[in-house]
Design an enzyme around this catalytic site. Structure first.
Site, PDB file in Angstrom:
ATOM      1  N   HIS A  82      42.420  50.802  40.950  1.00  0.00           N
ATOM      2  CA  HIS A  82      43.087  50.919  39.654  1.00  0.00           C
ATOM      3  C   HIS A  82      44.174  49.853  39.517  1.00  0.00           C
ATOM      4  CE1 HIS A  82      44.741  53.282  36.200  1.00  0.00           C
ATOM      5  NE2 HIS A  82      45.848  52.675  36.584  1.00  0.00           N
ATOM      6  N   GLU A  83      45.013  49.740  40.541  1.00  0.00           N
ATOM      7  CA  GLU A  83      46.116  48.770  40.483  1.00  0.00           C
ATOM      8  C   GLU A  83      45.590  47.338  40.525  1.00  0.00           C
ATOM      9  OE1 GLU A  83      48.887  49.911  39.539  1.00  0.00           O
ATOM     10  OE2 GLU A  83      48.333  51.987  39.936  1.00  0.00           O
TER      11      GLU A  83
END
Length: 157
Positions: A67-68
């Site tokens: 996600h990051e």
């Protein structure tokens, strides 16, 4: 897992899923409370909440890192890196990254007790329900300009 292993894991995931290198720092941040991780726009570093690794294991951390990294790679490329951007949503699907991480057990939503204060006019009996208390010396009835009195407080849980 320590910061060195986390850095290696982030670099590996970046190459494997994004076919691009991760050239910045990845580290655990013990101060994170309500989020699994965050991408820092200024430094391009990624911070991860270690509690997620301790409670849910490496699979959850891999999802957070993906996600990051979506934020990271899109920001560096000058594309839409925000949660609401279509570029971000498409890349999440492509790399099978979660939109949200699993909530921590102690972060369950607390029920808020709603308090409603009921006022009535002395003259015309007009009823007013308010969430916040009002100064009955200062405010009067809007219908007849009569004096208000506090009747009762209702609480909903």
């Amino acid at each position: 897992m320590d910061n060195i292993k986390l850095q290696e894991l982030v670099e590996t995931i970046s190459i494997t899923f994004f076919q691009k290198p991760f050239k910045h720092q990845a580290m655990f941040n013990p101060r994170l409370r309500s989020t699994g991780g965050r991408y820092l726009l200024g430094s391009h570093n990624i911070e991860v909440n270690k509690k997620y690794y301790e409670l849910f294991g490496e699979k959850e951390i891999i999802g957070i890192i993906k996600h990051e990294l979506c934020h990271y790679h899109l920001h560096i490329e000058g594309k839409g890196y925000l949660h609401r951007d279509s570029d971000f949503k498409q890349l999440l699907k492509k790399v099978d990254a979660p939109r949200f991480c699993t909530p921590l057990p102690n972060q369950k939503k607390k029920k808020t007790i709603k308090k409603i204060i009921v006022y009535a006019c002395h003259n015309c009996s007009q009823v007013y329900k308010r969430k916040r208390a009002i100064n009955t010396d200062k405010y009067v009835c809007g219908v007849c300009k009569g004096k208000l009195k506090r009747v009762k407080v209702l609480t909903e849980g």
